[in-house]
Design a protein around this motif. Structure first.
Motif, PDB file in Angstrom:
ATOM      1  N   LYS A  40      -4.099   5.205  -6.690  1.00 56.27           N
ATOM      2  CA  LYS A  40      -4.411   6.472  -6.034  1.00 56.27           C
ATOM      3  C   LYS A  40      -4.117   6.426  -4.536  1.00 56.27           C
ATOM      4  CE  LYS A  40      -8.223   9.735  -5.236  1.00 56.27           C
ATOM      5  NZ  LYS A  40      -9.663  10.008  -5.502  1.00 56.27           N
ATOM      6  N   THR A  41      -4.541   5.354  -3.876  1.00 57.57           N
ATOM      7  CA  THR A  41      -4.447   5.291  -2.413  1.00 57.57           C
ATOM      8  C   THR A  41      -3.081   4.842  -1.910  1.00 57.57           C
ATOM      9  OG1 THR A  41      -5.354   3.036  -2.422  1.00 57.57           O
ATOM     10  CG2 THR A  41      -6.912   4.860  -2.176  1.00 57.57           C
ATOM     11  N   GLN A  42      -2.416   3.946  -2.657  1.00 53.13           N
ATOM     12  CA  GLN A  42      -1.150   3.403  -2.165  1.00 53.13           C
ATOM     13  C   GLN A  42       0.092   4.003  -2.811  1.00 53.13           C
ATOM     14  OE1 GLN A  42      -0.883  -0.861  -1.598  1.00 53.13           O
ATOM     15  NE2 GLN A  42      -3.120  -1.106  -1.553  1.00 53.13           N
ATOM     16  N   ASN A  58      -0.189   7.106  -4.930  1.00 54.08           N
ATOM     17  CA  ASN A  58      -0.404   8.516  -5.254  1.00 54.08           C
ATOM     18  C   ASN A  58       0.004   8.838  -6.695  1.00 54.08           C
ATOM     19  OD1 ASN A  58      -1.224  11.171  -4.691  1.00 54.08           O
ATOM     20  ND2 ASN A  58       0.863  11.796  -4.129  1.00 54.08           N
ATOM     21  N   MET A  86      -7.900   2.517  -8.043  1.00 58.09           N
ATOM     22  CA  MET A  86      -8.005   2.801  -6.610  1.00 58.09           C
ATOM     23  C   MET A  86      -6.682   2.541  -5.889  1.00 58.09           C
ATOM     24  SD  MET A  86      -9.844   3.912  -4.154  1.00 58.09           S
ATOM     25  CE  MET A  86     -11.469   3.929  -4.952  1.00 58.09           C
ATOM     26  N   ILE A  87      -6.035   1.429  -6.225  1.00 57.58           N
ATOM     27  CA  ILE A  87      -4.757   1.093  -5.591  1.00 57.58           C
ATOM     28  C   ILE A  87      -3.690   2.124  -5.942  1.00 57.58           C
ATOM     29  CG2 ILE A  87      -2.884  -0.603  -5.538  1.00 57.58           C
ATOM     30  CD1 ILE A  87      -5.006  -2.776  -5.975  1.00 57.58           C
TER      31      ILE A  87
END
Length: 254
Positions: free
Chosen positions: A175-177, A179, A172-173
């Motif tokens: 992907k969100t922070q 990319n 998640m990190i």
């Protein structure tokens, strides 16, 4: 529930626990022939799992070889677990644990320009409830900053309580922070097979970076024929990982 069950299974299947149960059976049973067989079997098993030569060969088979680190990665992930023995927040004093090499490896990669960002993944849970302790995660961050890593280059994930949660939260990190779905994975060599499997299961392209090796290039001498407390401790760690790997495989985490 999984956290509780995994800890319970871990305790029951450890060498000394099983040996204790076997010795208790020998003391309580009235079948002397069977108790003698159990005693001989238990002593033989204890010798095998505490023999330095045999345990070292097991470690060489289980622990992955040190890999090429010439490629550069945007992000590296450090998995907590014994890196910091104690972190005294008021004085910012950090006491390293047995797997402190994980943090040192991350700093060296950062200093050499092989990584730009570091994710510290892992918190500490309690079997009695949801209480969490972030002292190890904070201690690693403190060490990295004092060593020269910029605070903005450190991301903390203190919610993960096991290897699977490390992988889920990191995905998640990333992907969100950042990319991206790529990272370097830094953990102890004996823990890397299970950790790498979890990360790949979450769709992360991992560059494994083993640290904290237990195996040795020791010369075989007569003293290696005798049981060793150090060898038993190393066997405990790799046996724990083998059990964990099988359990994770069965429940679909790998």
């Amino acid at each position: 529930m999984f956290y509780f069950l995994s800890k319970t299974i871990d305790v029951l299947l450890m060498p000394l626990t099983m040996a204790f149960i076997a010795f208790l059976y020998v003391l309580l049973t009235k079948n002397r022939a069977r108790s003698r067989k159990v005693l001989i079997g238990t002593l033989t098993a204890l010798y095998l799992v505490s023999n330095p030569i045999l345990v070292n060969e097991l470690l060489k088979w289980w622990e992955p070889k040190s890999l090429n680190e010439e490629k550069k990665y945007e992000v590296a992930v450090i998995l907590t677990g014994g890196i910091i023995k104690l972190y005294h927040a008021p004085t910012k004093h950090v006491f390293f644990g047995k797997s402190g090499d994980r943090a040192v490896q991350a700093f060296e990669l950062y200093k050499r320009g092989k990584i730009k960002k570091i994710i510290i993944s892992g918190g500490e849970g309690s079997l009695r409830g949801s209480k969490r302790n972030n002292s190890e995660n904070n201690g690693i961050r403190q060490f990295l900053m004092e060593s020269g890593v910029a605070a903005d280059d450190i991301v903390q994930d203190s919610l993960a309580l096991n290897t699977r949660q490390n992988a889920v939260n990191t995905a998640m990190i990333l992907k969100t922070q950042f990319n991206t779905d790529k990272c370097m994975l830094i953990t102890s060599a004996f823990h890397l097979p299970r950790a790498e499997g979890c990360f790949r299961k979450e769709g992360i392209m991992v560059m494994p970076c083993p640290s904290h090796y237990l195996q040795e290039d020791a010369v075989i001498w007569f003293d290696k024929l005798f049981p060793s407390e150090e060898a038993l401790a190393s066997f405990y760690l790799v046996w724990h990982e083998m059990i964990g790997y099988v359990v994770y495989k069965v429940v679909g985490y790998i």
